[in-house]
Design a protein around this motif. Structure first.
Motif, PDB file in Angstrom:
ATOM      1  N   GLN A  60       1.857  -5.514  -8.037  1.00  0.00           N
ATOM      2  CA  GLN A  60       1.014  -4.452  -8.568  1.00  0.00           C
ATOM      3  C   GLN A  60       1.779  -3.647  -9.612  1.00  0.00           C
ATOM      4  O   GLN A  60       2.998  -3.522  -9.556  1.00  0.00           O
ATOM      5  CB  GLN A  60       0.563  -3.522  -7.438  1.00  0.00           C
ATOM      6  CG  GLN A  60       1.721  -2.880  -6.685  1.00  0.00           C
ATOM      7  CD  GLN A  60       1.389  -2.593  -5.235  1.00  0.00           C
ATOM      8  OE1 GLN A  60       0.428  -3.109  -4.679  1.00  0.00           O
ATOM      9  NE2 GLN A  60       2.208  -1.753  -4.599  1.00  0.00           N
ATOM     10  N   ILE A  61       1.044  -3.111 -10.584  1.00  0.00           N
ATOM     11  CA  ILE A  61       1.626  -2.244 -11.598  1.00  0.00           C
ATOM     12  C   ILE A  61       1.484  -0.809 -11.114  1.00  0.00           C
ATOM     13  O   ILE A  61       0.399  -0.388 -10.693  1.00  0.00           O
ATOM     14  CB  ILE A  61       0.929  -2.414 -12.953  1.00  0.00           C
ATOM     15  CG1 ILE A  61       1.139  -3.839 -13.488  1.00  0.00           C
ATOM     16  CG2 ILE A  61       1.446  -1.393 -13.962  1.00  0.00           C
ATOM     17  CD1 ILE A  61       0.364  -4.146 -14.757  1.00  0.00           C
ATOM     18  N   ILE A  62       2.572  -0.061 -11.180  1.00  0.00           N
ATOM     19  CA  ILE A  62       2.538   1.325 -10.707  1.00  0.00           C
ATOM     20  C   ILE A  62       2.914   2.293 -11.816  1.00  0.00           C
ATOM     21  O   ILE A  62       3.545   1.919 -12.815  1.00  0.00           O
ATOM     22  CB  ILE A  62       3.477   1.534  -9.497  1.00  0.00           C
ATOM     23  CG1 ILE A  62       4.945   1.343  -9.911  1.00  0.00           C
ATOM     24  CG2 ILE A  62       3.115   0.618  -8.350  1.00  0.00           C
ATOM     25  CD1 ILE A  62       5.931   1.826  -8.878  1.00  0.00           C
ATOM     26  N   ASN A  63       2.505   3.532 -11.637  1.00  0.00           N
ATOM     27  CA  ASN A  63       2.953   4.619 -12.494  1.00  0.00           C
ATOM     28  C   ASN A  63       4.373   4.959 -12.060  1.00  0.00           C
ATOM     29  O   ASN A  63       4.583   5.435 -10.938  1.00  0.00           O
ATOM     30  CB  ASN A  63       2.032   5.826 -12.321  1.00  0.00           C
ATOM     31  CG  ASN A  63       2.433   7.004 -13.195  1.00  0.00           C
ATOM     32  OD1 ASN A  63       3.599   7.189 -13.520  1.00  0.00           O
ATOM     33  ND2 ASN A  63       1.449   7.812 -13.561  1.00  0.00           N
TER      34      ASN A  63
ATOM     35  N   GLU B  98       1.962   5.882  -8.020  1.00  0.00           N
ATOM     36  CA  GLU B  98       0.592   5.465  -7.776  1.00  0.00           C
ATOM     37  C   GLU B  98       0.307   4.101  -8.395  1.00  0.00           C
ATOM     38  O   GLU B  98       0.814   3.778  -9.472  1.00  0.00           O
ATOM     39  CB  GLU B  98      -0.391   6.498  -8.331  1.00  0.00           C
ATOM     40  CG  GLU B  98      -0.366   7.819  -7.595  1.00  0.00           C
ATOM     41  CD  GLU B  98      -1.462   8.752  -8.073  1.00  0.00           C
ATOM     42  OE1 GLU B  98      -1.984   8.549  -9.196  1.00  0.00           O
ATOM     43  OE2 GLU B  98      -1.801   9.692  -7.328  1.00  0.00           O
ATOM     44  N   ILE B  99      -0.507   3.306  -7.718  1.00  0.00           N
ATOM     45  CA  ILE B  99      -0.872   1.982  -8.215  1.00  0.00           C
ATOM     46  C   ILE B  99      -1.902   2.132  -9.329  1.00  0.00           C
ATOM     47  O   ILE B  99      -2.867   2.887  -9.211  1.00  0.00           O
ATOM     48  CB  ILE B  99      -1.437   1.110  -7.074  1.00  0.00           C
ATOM     49  CG1 ILE B  99      -0.394   0.967  -5.959  1.00  0.00           C
ATOM     50  CG2 ILE B  99      -1.847  -0.264  -7.592  1.00  0.00           C
ATOM     51  CD1 ILE B  99      -0.937   0.312  -4.701  1.00  0.00           C
ATOM     52  N   VAL B 100      -1.687   1.405 -10.405  1.00  0.00           N
ATOM     53  CA  VAL B 100      -2.585   1.423 -11.559  1.00  0.00           C
ATOM     54  C   VAL B 100      -3.442   0.173 -11.590  1.00  0.00           C
ATOM     55  O   VAL B 100      -4.625   0.218 -11.926  1.00  0.00           O
ATOM     56  CB  VAL B 100      -1.784   1.543 -12.874  1.00  0.00           C
ATOM     57  CG1 VAL B 100      -2.711   1.513 -14.076  1.00  0.00           C
ATOM     58  CG2 VAL B 100      -0.938   2.796 -12.868  1.00  0.00           C
TER      59      VAL B 100
ATOM     60  N   ARG C 121      11.007  -0.933 -11.561  1.00  0.00           N
ATOM     61  CA  ARG C 121      10.461   0.411 -11.422  1.00  0.00           C
ATOM     62  C   ARG C 121       8.933   0.441 -11.548  1.00  0.00           C
ATOM     63  O   ARG C 121       8.286   1.342 -11.024  1.00  0.00           O
ATOM     64  CB  ARG C 121      11.059   1.329 -12.483  1.00  0.00           C
ATOM     65  CG  ARG C 121      12.522   1.659 -12.291  1.00  0.00           C
ATOM     66  CD  ARG C 121      12.995   2.581 -13.391  1.00  0.00           C
ATOM     67  NE  ARG C 121      14.399   2.930 -13.269  1.00  0.00           N
ATOM     68  CZ  ARG C 121      15.035   3.745 -14.107  1.00  0.00           C
ATOM     69  NH1 ARG C 121      14.373   4.274 -15.129  1.00  0.00           N
ATOM     70  NH2 ARG C 121      16.309   4.018 -13.940  1.00  0.00           N
ATOM     71  N   ALA C 122       8.357  -0.524 -12.267  1.00  0.00           N
ATOM     72  CA  ALA C 122       6.932  -0.463 -12.578  1.00  0.00           C
ATOM     73  C   ALA C 122       6.114  -1.572 -11.926  1.00  0.00           C
ATOM     74  O   ALA C 122       4.887  -1.563 -12.035  1.00  0.00           O
ATOM     75  CB  ALA C 122       6.724  -0.489 -14.092  1.00  0.00           C
ATOM     76  N   ILE C 123       6.765  -2.537 -11.276  1.00  0.00           N
ATOM     77  CA  ILE C 123       6.061  -3.644 -10.625  1.00  0.00           C
ATOM     78  C   ILE C 123       6.560  -3.763  -9.192  1.00  0.00           C
ATOM     79  O   ILE C 123       7.766  -3.801  -8.951  1.00  0.00           O
ATOM     80  CB  ILE C 123       6.294  -4.976 -11.367  1.00  0.00           C
ATOM     81  CG1 ILE C 123       5.784  -4.893 -12.797  1.00  0.00           C
ATOM     82  CG2 ILE C 123       5.612  -6.127 -10.627  1.00  0.00           C
ATOM     83  CD1 ILE C 123       6.198  -6.090 -13.651  1.00  0.00           C
ATOM     84  N   GLU C 124       5.640  -3.845  -8.249  1.00  0.00           N
ATOM     85  CA  GLU C 124       6.011  -3.992  -6.832  1.00  0.00           C
ATOM     86  C   GLU C 124       5.182  -5.105  -6.196  1.00  0.00           C
ATOM     87  O   GLU C 124       3.950  -5.022  -6.196  1.00  0.00           O
ATOM     88  CB  GLU C 124       5.737  -2.684  -6.069  1.00  0.00           C
ATOM     89  CG  GLU C 124       6.556  -1.516  -6.518  1.00  0.00           C
ATOM     90  CD  GLU C 124       6.191  -0.244  -5.760  1.00  0.00           C
ATOM     91  OE1 GLU C 124       5.090  -0.205  -5.156  1.00  0.00           O
ATOM     92  OE2 GLU C 124       6.982   0.700  -5.769  1.00  0.00           O
ATOM     93  N   PRO C 125       5.817  -6.121  -5.607  1.00  0.00           N
ATOM     94  CA  PRO C 125       7.220  -6.507  -5.805  1.00  0.00           C
ATOM     95  C   PRO C 125       7.390  -7.227  -7.141  1.00  0.00           C
ATOM     96  O   PRO C 125       6.400  -7.653  -7.744  1.00  0.00           O
ATOM     97  CB  PRO C 125       7.480  -7.460  -4.630  1.00  0.00           C
ATOM     98  CG  PRO C 125       6.140  -8.074  -4.365  1.00  0.00           C
ATOM     99  CD  PRO C 125       5.119  -7.016  -4.660  1.00  0.00           C
ATOM    100  N   THR C 126       8.592  -7.376  -7.573  1.00  0.00           N
ATOM    101  CA  THR C 126       8.860  -8.037  -8.847  1.00  0.00           C
ATOM    102  C   THR C 126       9.817  -9.209  -8.643  1.00  0.00           C
ATOM    103  O   THR C 126      10.417  -9.361  -7.582  1.00  0.00           O
ATOM    104  CB  THR C 126       9.432  -7.036  -9.860  1.00  0.00           C
ATOM    105  OG1 THR C 126       9.419  -7.625 -11.166  1.00  0.00           O
ATOM    106  CG2 THR C 126      10.857  -6.628  -9.498  1.00  0.00           C
ATOM    107  N   HIS C 127       9.926 -10.049  -9.666  1.00  0.00           N
ATOM    108  CA  HIS C 127      10.810 -11.227  -9.628  1.00  0.00           C
ATOM    109  C   HIS C 127      10.506 -12.132  -8.432  1.00  0.00           C
ATOM    110  O   HIS C 127      11.420 -12.649  -7.787  1.00  0.00           O
ATOM    111  CB  HIS C 127      12.284 -10.816  -9.595  1.00  0.00           C
ATOM    112  CG  HIS C 127      12.716  -9.963 -10.759  1.00  0.00           C
ATOM    113  ND1 HIS C 127      12.197 -10.104 -12.019  1.00  0.00           N
ATOM    114  CD2 HIS C 127      13.626  -8.957 -10.837  1.00  0.00           C
ATOM    115  CE1 HIS C 127      12.772  -9.220 -12.834  1.00  0.00           C
ATOM    116  NE2 HIS C 127      13.636  -8.508 -12.139  1.00  0.00           N
TER     117      HIS C 127
END
Length: 372
Positions: free
Chosen positions: A220-223, A228-230, A291-297
Motif C-alpha cells: 500500500q502507498i502511505i502518506n 495514513e493509507i492513500v 517510508r512510503a510503501i508498506e510492505p516494500t521490496h
C-alpha cells in the motif's frame, strides 16, 4: 515535505566529526526548499500515454549529448531491466543518455529501442565512429492485466519502439505534464487501487535533487507524514482500507507471489558525482520506498532505482580527515524526494479501467476510511 527536514539537514551537517565545504552558493543556512521536478536542470522529460489500453512510457533524457553519470540499485525480487550492468563502476562506459520507465512488463523493454532511435537521430550517445550509440537504461512494471486490451493475450497493446520514440519526441517538445495516470504510470496499481507516476524535487542553494517514480507496488502507498493509507487494498463491505502489513503478520492475508508489481524510479541531481557515488545514491534512495510503501521490496516487486548526475555542482564533506562528496546531504534529499514522489503518484491517480484512483474517490466523496 517533512516538517523537520531542514532542521534535520542542519543537524546532520553539524556532527562534530563532520564538516562541510560547498562550491557556489550552497550553504546549510539556506535550507532545502521543495520545487517542481521540472525545475531540475539538465534533463528533459517526456511521456507516451495510452489511457484506453492502460499503459505507457516515460523517458528522462540528459540534455548533454555526451550523457550523464549513471547508477542503479535493484532490490525487488522480480525486476525487468535493461542496461543496468553497464552502470557498474568497473565497466568501461560511465555515462547514460536516458532512463526509460515503462509499462508492458518485459515486452516494454522494447520502448528503449525507440528512445535510442530518436537520440541517435539527434547525435546523442557514445561516439563509436560510424554513429553514436545512445545508452538508455530501462526498467518496467507489470501492467498487462490493465486496460481494454487485457483479454487479447498476445495481441494486447504494449509499449514498443514507436511508443518509446514518441516519448522521447515529447520530451524535446517540452509538453507540460502532471503526476498521476501518465506515461509509465498509466497502468500502475497499488493493492486494489490505482498507482501512478509521481515526482518531487528539492533545491538546496545551487544543488537540485529530484525523484520521479512509477508506483506499482504489491503493498500500500502511505502518506509518509501521517502514516495514513492513500492507495491499497479496500474492504468493500466497510469501504475501509486493510492494513496489508498488519494482515500479513497475522496470517489474514498473503502477499501475491507472482511477479505482477514493481516500483521503478530515478533520482536526478546536478551534483557532480562519480559512478560509484551515483550507485550509492540509488541505494540510499530505496529508503524512500520503505517510508512510503508498506510492505516494500517483496518477492512480487522488481523494485529498481536509477540515479543520474547531470551537473557539476560540488559539495564536500570531511569525515575523520577524509574529504569526499557530501553524500549524506544528497542522500537525505533523495530519500525525502522519493517518498514524496511515491505519495504523489498514489494521491493523484485517477480511476481507470475499472480500478479506483484516490483522486477520483476524493472528488466523489468515496475515500475509504483508515483501518481501525
Amino acid at each position: 515535505m517533512k516538517k523537520f527536514l531542514c532542521a534535520a539537514l542542519v543537524s546532520v551537517l553539524s556532527v562534530s566529526a563532520f564538516s562541510t565545504v560547498f562550491a557556489g552558493e550552497i550553504s546549510p543556512a539556506t535550507g532545502a526548499q521543495p520545487v517542481p521536478f521540472s525545475e531540475v536542470p539538465g534533463i528533459k522529460v517526456g511521456h507516451y500515454t495510452d489511457l484506453e489500453n492502460a499503459t505507457g512510457t516515460t523517458v528522462i533524457i540528459a540534455e548533454n549529448p555526451d550523457g550523464a553519470i549513471g547508477g542503479v540499485d535493484v532490490r525487488g525480487g522480480s525486476p525487468g531491466t535493461r542496461e543496468t550492468d553497464l552502470l557498474d563502476p568497473t565497466k568501461t562506459v560511465q555515462t547514460v543518455n536516458a532512463v526509460c520507465l515503462t509499462g508492458g512488463s518485459a515486452f516494454g523493454l522494447d520502448a528503449a529501442g525507440g528512445v535510442m532511435k530518436y537520440l541517435e537521430e539527434k547525435g546523442m550517445g557514445v561516439d563509436v565512429g560510424v554513429t553514436v550509440v545512445p545508452i538508455v537504461s530501462t526498467a518496467v512494471i507489470f501492467d498487462l492485466a490493465m486496460g481494454e486490451d487485457a483479454a487479447l493475450g498476445k495481441d494486447m497493446v504494449r509499449p514498443g519502439v514507436e511508443e518509446g520514440y514518441k516519448a522521447a519526441q515529447n520530451a524535446f517538445a517540452g509538453l507540460e505534464w502532471s503526476d498521476g495516470n501518465i506515461g509509465g504510470g498509466t497502468g500502475a496499481g497499488a493493492g486494489d487501487m490505482k498507482g501512478g507516476l509521481g515526482s518531487y524535487a528539492y533545491k538546496y542553494g545551487d544543488l537540485y535533487v529530484g525523484a520521479i517514480v512509477v508506483a506499482n507496488p504489491a503493498g500500500q502507498i502511505i502518506n509518509p507524514d501521517t502514516g495514513e493509507i492513500v492507495a491499497g487494498k479496500v474492504d468493500p463491505e466497510t469501504n475501509s482500507f486493510i492494513d496489508l502489513e498488519e494482515w500479513t503478520m497475522s496470517d489474514r492475508y498473503e502477499m501475491p507471489s507472482s511477479a505482477e508489481n514493481t516500483t521503478i524510479g530515478l533520482i536526478v541531481t546536478n551534483a557532480k558525482l562519480t559512478q560509484s557515488e551515483a550507485n550509492k545514491l540509488a541505494e540510499m534512495a530505496h529508503d524512500g520506498y520503505a517510508r512510503a510503501i508498506e510492505p516494500t521490496h517483496t518477492v512480487s516487486d522488481g523494485d529498481t532505482i536509477f540515479a543520474m548526475s547531470v551537473g557539476n555542482v560540488e559539495s564536500s564533506a570531511s569525515t575523520w580527515g577524509e574529504v569526499t562528496t557530501n553524500m549524506n546531504l544528497i542522500g537525505v534529499l533523495a530519500v525525502n524526494a522519493m517518498e514524496n514522489a511515491i505519495y504523489s503518484a498514489g494521491y493523484n491517480a485517477e480511476s481507470l479501467a475499472g480500478v479506483d484512483g484516490a483522486a477520483t474517490l476524493r472528488e466523489e466523496g468515496r475515500t475509504p476510511s483508515q483501518p481501525e
